[in-house]
Every structure is written in C-alpha cells, then in structure tokens.
Enzyme design. Structure first.
Site, PDB file in Angstrom:
ATOM      1  N   HIS A  71      40.957  50.234  -1.405  1.00 21.19           N
ATOM      2  CA  HIS A  71      40.158  49.015  -1.378  1.00 21.19           C
ATOM      3  C   HIS A  71      41.074  47.830  -1.574  1.00 21.19           C
ATOM      4  CE1 HIS A  71      36.949  46.169  -2.213  1.00 21.19           C
ATOM      5  NE2 HIS A  71      36.149  47.046  -1.658  1.00 21.19           N
TER       6      HIS A  71
ATOM      7  N   HIS B 231      35.523  48.568   7.402  1.00 19.28           N
ATOM      8  CA  HIS B 231      34.589  47.917   6.469  1.00 19.28           C
ATOM      9  C   HIS B 231      33.369  48.835   6.337  1.00 19.28           C
ATOM     10  CE1 HIS B 231      32.682  44.888   4.175  1.00 19.28           C
ATOM     11  NE2 HIS B 231      32.407  43.988   5.101  1.00 19.28           N
TER      12      HIS B 231
ATOM     13  N   ASP C 293      32.160  53.992  -0.091  1.00 22.61           N
ATOM     14  CA  ASP C 293      31.773  54.725   1.109  1.00 22.61           C
ATOM     15  C   ASP C 293      32.069  56.211   1.048  1.00 22.61           C
ATOM     16  OD1 ASP C 293      30.694  52.687   2.663  1.00 22.61           O
ATOM     17  OD2 ASP C 293      32.688  51.907   3.091  1.00 22.61           O
TER      18      ASP C 293
HETATM   19  N1  ACO Z   1      44.527  56.541   3.313  1.00 26.13           N
HETATM   20  C1  ACO Z   1      45.862  56.625   3.334  1.00 26.13           C
HETATM   21  N2  ACO Z   1      46.693  55.591   3.041  1.00 26.13           N
HETATM   22  C2  ACO Z   1      46.109  54.424   2.745  1.00 26.13           C
HETATM   23  C3  ACO Z   1      44.706  54.261   2.707  1.00 26.13           C
HETATM   24  C4  ACO Z   1      43.901  55.376   3.006  1.00 26.13           C
HETATM   25  N3  ACO Z   1      42.569  55.295   2.977  1.00 26.13           N
HETATM   26  N4  ACO Z   1      44.410  52.977   2.369  1.00 26.13           N
HETATM   27  C5  ACO Z   1      45.591  52.354   2.212  1.00 26.13           C
HETATM   28  N5  ACO Z   1      46.620  53.234   2.426  1.00 26.13           N
HETATM   29  C6  ACO Z   1      48.044  52.954   2.281  1.00 26.13           C
HETATM   30  C7  ACO Z   1      48.580  52.129   3.430  1.00 26.13           C
HETATM   31  O1  ACO Z   1      49.068  52.951   4.471  1.00 26.13           O
HETATM   32  C8  ACO Z   1      49.659  51.331   2.750  1.00 26.13           C
HETATM   33  O2  ACO Z   1      50.761  52.177   2.564  1.00 26.13           O
HETATM   34  P1  ACO Z   1      52.267  51.587   2.720  1.00 26.13           P
HETATM   35  O3  ACO Z   1      52.395  50.595   1.599  1.00 26.13           O
HETATM   36  O4  ACO Z   1      53.147  52.783   2.597  1.00 26.13           O
HETATM   37  O5  ACO Z   1      52.300  50.942   4.075  1.00 26.13           O
HETATM   38  C9  ACO Z   1      49.089  51.049   1.367  1.00 26.13           C
HETATM   39  O6  ACO Z   1      48.191  52.139   1.112  1.00 26.13           O
HETATM   40  C10 ACO Z   1      48.345  49.728   1.267  1.00 26.13           C
HETATM   41  O7  ACO Z   1      47.360  49.700   2.296  1.00 26.13           O
HETATM   42  P2  ACO Z   1      46.861  48.386   3.038  1.00 26.13           P
HETATM   43  O8  ACO Z   1      46.374  48.773   4.398  1.00 26.13           O
HETATM   44  O9  ACO Z   1      47.933  47.341   2.961  1.00 26.13           O
HETATM   45  O10 ACO Z   1      45.665  47.948   2.108  1.00 26.13           O
HETATM   46  P3  ACO Z   1      44.513  46.941   2.480  1.00 26.13           P
HETATM   47  O11 ACO Z   1      44.105  46.278   1.230  1.00 26.13           O
HETATM   48  O12 ACO Z   1      44.905  46.075   3.637  1.00 26.13           O
HETATM   49  O13 ACO Z   1      43.356  47.903   3.020  1.00 26.13           O
HETATM   50  C11 ACO Z   1      41.410  49.199   3.197  1.00 26.13           C
HETATM   51  C12 ACO Z   1      42.199  48.194   2.335  1.00 26.13           C
HETATM   52  C13 ACO Z   1      41.159  48.598   4.595  1.00 26.13           C
HETATM   53  C14 ACO Z   1      40.058  49.474   2.547  1.00 26.13           C
HETATM   54  C15 ACO Z   1      42.235  50.498   3.315  1.00 26.13           C
HETATM   55  O14 ACO Z   1      42.445  51.057   2.043  1.00 26.13           O
HETATM   56  C16 ACO Z   1      41.596  51.512   4.259  1.00 26.13           C
HETATM   57  O15 ACO Z   1      41.824  51.457   5.475  1.00 26.13           O
HETATM   58  N6  ACO Z   1      40.779  52.463   3.714  1.00 26.13           N
HETATM   59  C17 ACO Z   1      40.078  53.411   4.537  1.00 26.13           C
HETATM   60  C18 ACO Z   1      38.851  52.742   5.124  1.00 26.13           C
HETATM   61  C19 ACO Z   1      37.773  52.533   4.094  1.00 26.13           C
HETATM   62  O16 ACO Z   1      37.445  53.412   3.318  1.00 26.13           O
HETATM   63  N7  ACO Z   1      37.168  51.342   4.135  1.00 26.13           N
HETATM   64  C20 ACO Z   1      36.071  50.993   3.248  1.00 26.13           C
HETATM   65  C21 ACO Z   1      36.444  49.863   2.387  1.00 26.13           C
HETATM   66  S1  ACO Z   1      35.190  49.540   1.207  1.00 26.13           S
HETATM   67  C22 ACO Z   1      34.013  48.721   2.054  1.00 26.13           C
HETATM   68  O17 ACO Z   1      34.170  48.132   3.073  1.00 26.13           O
HETATM   69  C23 ACO Z   1      32.712  48.811   1.492  1.00 26.13           C
END
Ligand code: ACO
Length: 427
Positions: free
Chosen positions: A306, A267, A362
């Site tokens: 996201h 987050h 971010d």
């Molecule tokens: N890098 C690589 N792969 C990713 C990323 C990433 N940043 N984000 C998602 N994926 C992939 C997952 O591995 C998954 O792949 P799969 O379908 O082959 O298993 C797919 O994309 C979907 O990802 P989920 O984890 O199911 O998506 P979710 O909606 O739960 O997660 C999140 C959203 C937590 C923001 C995620 O994208 C992430 O971890 N990003 C990196 C952390 C980040 O930047 N957080 C800031 C969020 S914005 C905020 O809080 C202000």
C-alpha cells in the site's frame, strides 16, 4: 530567524531564502521566488505520483500508515465498523459529526425517497453487451445521470448539492444492482422502501420470483465492508474526483471519474485481481513457487502493499474477522486456504518484510464477496458503492475550500527544442 521556517541556500546563486513551514509543509509556490536567471520561472518541486505532496487540507479522514491507524472524522475505524450503519457512516463523513437519532432518520428517509431511477436508465443499460464489465457499465451510467438532472450543475448552491448527494447515495445501489442483474440476464428488481439501505441493495441483486431470504450475518458483513471502504483520504480515485471536480463539472461526472480510477487493477480492481491470482496459484502446495516468481519479477502479489500503510492495513485486520463470520455461514472457500498460506509465507519472507508489504483491504474482501454470491468482475462495484460517500464528502470539501482552484500540475519539459516542420516528401 523564526523557528517555523526552512532556510534554503541556492548554491547556483549563493542566495538564501526563508520559507514558512505550516502544518509540517512548505508551500510549493514559495519555491517560485528561488530563481537562478531572469525568466526561468522560479524553482518547481518535482513529485511524480504525488509521493510527498499534499494537494489539499482535509478534515475528513486521518491515516497514520506506519502505525496502521485509520479514523473517520476522528473516530477510529474499528469503532465505526462495529457500531455504525453505512448510512450513518456516510452522514458522519459528509456532515462531520455523528447524527442524532432525528437527523439520521431524516437522512435515511431522504435517501429512501430517491431510490428509483428514470426508466430510460434501464434502456441504456440494456444496450450494453451481456458480458460488459460491470465497472464499465457503472461509470457510464453514473456519468449519464448528469443528463437526467441538469440542476446538478448548480454546484455553488448548498441545497442543490444536498439533493445531488441524496440522489447519488440513493440511486447508486439501484444502478449497481441493475448492472448485476443485466450481467446475469435477470429482470431488474425495483427498490423496496420497506427495507434498509443494505437490505434493499441485497434484495435488488438476489431476489428471484419475488422471494429472497436475507441472511442477517451476511448482510451485516456487507455493511461492514462498505463502511471500511467509505473513505481513504487522497487515494487515486478520490484524487480523480477532486481533480475532475475542480473544473466545476456536476457531481455525477466527477463521481464517474472516481469510478474510472477505481476500475484499475492497482486500485479497486485489486480484489478482482486477487481472486484471479488465487485461481492461478490453484493449490496450497504451489504457494512457495508462486512467491518465488513474484520475487523474481514475475508479477505482483495482489492484495499486498500500500502506498501509505507500511504496516498491517487496519481494514484488512477487520476484514479477516468478517471473513470468519461469513465462512461460518457459507462454509469454507478452498481459496481461503491458499490466501492464508500466501499471507503466512509472505509475512516471513525478507523480500516482503524489508519492503513493508502487508495484506491490504483487497486481500480478503474478494473471498468474502465471492462467498456472498457476487461474481469476480462485480467486486469493484461493491468497492465503489462503499467509497461513494467519501468521494462526495471530498468533492464538497473541495468546493468549500477557498484555497482550491482548477487542478493543473506543472511539468518539466524534456522534449525537443524548437525545430522546423519537415514536409512529408523529406521524411
Ligand atoms: N508484490 C510484490 N512486490 C511489490 C508489491 C506486491 N504487491 N507491491 C510493491 N512491491 C515492491 C515493488 O516491486 C517495489 O520493489 P523495489 O523497491 O525492489 O522496486 C517496492 O515494493 C515498492 O513498490 P512501489 O510500486 O514503489 O509502491 P507503490 O506505493 O507505488 O505501490 C501499490 C503501492 C500500487 C498498492 C503496490 O503495492 C501494488 O501494486 N500492490 C498490488 C496491487 C494492490 O493490491 N492494490 C490495492 C491497493 S489498496 C486499494 O486500492 C484499496
């Protein structure tokens, strides 16, 4: 059959049910009437991480994640970021309307008059180790404010709520700045009521020997970043504030729950993680290899992806413009080159394109904070300062919503059936 209904046939029993659809949703409690056997409690919906469950009705922030739209109380984020101050944005989120000049002046004055904190706050801040993480200090200190203001538990009294709102908005930057000074071993700088909200905060962080020359471009850039973070509907930290607030605890405790949620690297901690990632990549030439390792499961591309934005995060677009203005003042940050290359390659790569992974708020914010002189582990504190008005607005909306009760999800029990306790000697 009325049009705005959902017909459900339970194939276990052959019975048919008609569930009302209101605002594009069915009520999960309407499923309870669907029962296959007496005493089974009725049908539940199962939705870990709330992927498709609305937990409230809210009039504060609108997001269309596919179209990349974000609005505060109906106003597009681009217009708010360009034209409003942070306190004006806070007023809009809290009151629902833009303030008149008189109302804004009163709001600013109320906040200005509450910027000081009890000196005992500084005493317990001093108890933290020199290398304590600023977010750990922040969540402790904001939670502890409840002990200074026992009247804050009068959450049913709108006047008391207004006072706590003012206290939170006023004292948060003071505490955040004290935490910054603590980490650097510098004496605390007291609030200056002749400065505006952001100017005072910047002065409390950077003043040395009674002097600080504010840079208006950097100050406005920080203000825009705060505005861009001010609310984001039912995200993890806001849900934490609402969940904890639903127990009717005082707002200082509820806000510290929001800070705790924001601390996490998925987050608010993501901007900190972005900077660490850029350090790890080290050089533009290592970017392709790093992207390959992410695709191979060797970690995530921090600052990408996201839960609701499945196109470019509109805040990230605005932040990129702010970054240009800031780097014009401070000179280029070598990590920016790596970030731009990561973005360029990821946006062309099938892995990221097919999963609709775009830069989020971010991705660039950390680079800007660093250029302003804030250390990496302090970035999330700046995010929390920005998000504060959203948390307060959502908390008040929760309290004013007659449909809300204490937050208490159901579960599907998958543990063992009843069994007899085994004495220690028989295990
Ligand atoms: N890098 C690589 N792969 C990713 C990323 C990433 N940043 N984000 C998602 N994926 C992939 C997952 O591995 C998954 O792949 P799969 O379908 O082959 O298993 C797919 O994309 C979907 O990802 P989920 O984890 O199911 O998506 P979710 O909606 O739960 O997660 C999140 C959203 C937590 C923001 C995620 O994208 C992430 O971890 N990003 C990196 C952390 C980040 O930047 N957080 C800031 C969020 S914005 C905020 O809080 C202000």
């Amino acid at each position: 059959m009325p049009a705005d209904t959902l017909t459900v046939v339970d194939n276990r029993t052959g019975r048919e049910y008609s569930l009302p659809i209101v605002d594009g949703a069915i009520r999960a409690t309407d499923l309870r009437q669907i029962s296959a056997a007496e005493g089974d409690g009725g049908l539940m919906s199962y939705d870990p991480a709330y992927l498709n469950t609305a937990s409230c009705r809210s009039a504060i922030t609108y997001i269309d994640g596919d179209a990349g739209i974000l609005r505060y109380r109906g106003y597009p984020i681009e217009q708010v970021a360009e034209q409003a101050t942070f306190l004006e944005t806070a007023y809009l989120l809290l009151e629902g309307e833009l303030p008149t000049a008189d109302r804004l002046a009163r709001w600013e004055e109320d906040v200005r008059l509450h910027t000081y904190v009890h000196t005992n706050v500084t005493k317990f801040l001093e108890g933290f180790r020199y290398d304590a993480h600023p977010m750990g200090m922040l969540l402790g200190a904001i939670g502890a404010l409840s002990t200074f203001y026992p009247d804050a538990k009068e959450i049913g009294d709108p006047e008391s709520r207004y006072l706590q709102r003012v206290r939170l908005m006023a004292k948060f930057p003071t505490i955040a700045a004290f935490i910054f000074r603590h980490s650097r071993g510098l004496p605390y700088v007291l609030p200056r009521n002749d400065l505006d909200y952001v100017g005072n905060f910047v002065n409390m962080t950077f003043e040395i020997g009674g002097r600080h020359e504010p840079n208006p471009v950097l100050q406005r850039a920080l203000e825009i970043l705060l505005i861009l973070h001010a609310d984001h509907e039912q995200n993890c930290s806001t849900s934490a504030v609402r969940g904890v607030g639903s127990s009717h605890v005082d707002p200082f405790s509820a806000m510290s729950a929001g800070i705790a949620a924001l601390y996490g690297p998925l987050h608010g901690g993501a901007n900190e993680a972005v900077l660490r990632m850029l350090d790890e990549v080290g050089d533009k030439k290592n970017v392709p290899g790093f992207i390959e390792s992410v695709k191979g499961g060797g970690g995530r591309l921090m600052g990408f992806g996201h839960r609701v934005y499945k196109s470019y995060d509109p805040r990230a677009k605005l932040i990129k413009q702010v970054a240009d203005q800031v780097f014009e003042q401070t000179g280029l940050n070598p990590k920016l080159e790596i970030a731009l290359e990561l973005e360029r390659i990821a946006l062309e790569d099938e892995y990221f394109v097919s999963r609709k992974l775009y830069p989020n708020v971010d991705f660039y914010s950390g680079l800007i904070y660093q250029a302003m002189g804030y250390p990496t582990d302090y970035f999330t504190v700046l995010f929390a300062l920005g998000r504060l008005p959203g948390w307060i607005a959502q908390w008040e909306e929760l309290l004013n919503d007659p449909e809300q009760k204490i937050s208490r999800p159901r579960q599907i029990f998958v543990g063992p059936d009843e069994r007899s306790f085994v004495p220690m000697s028989d295990r």
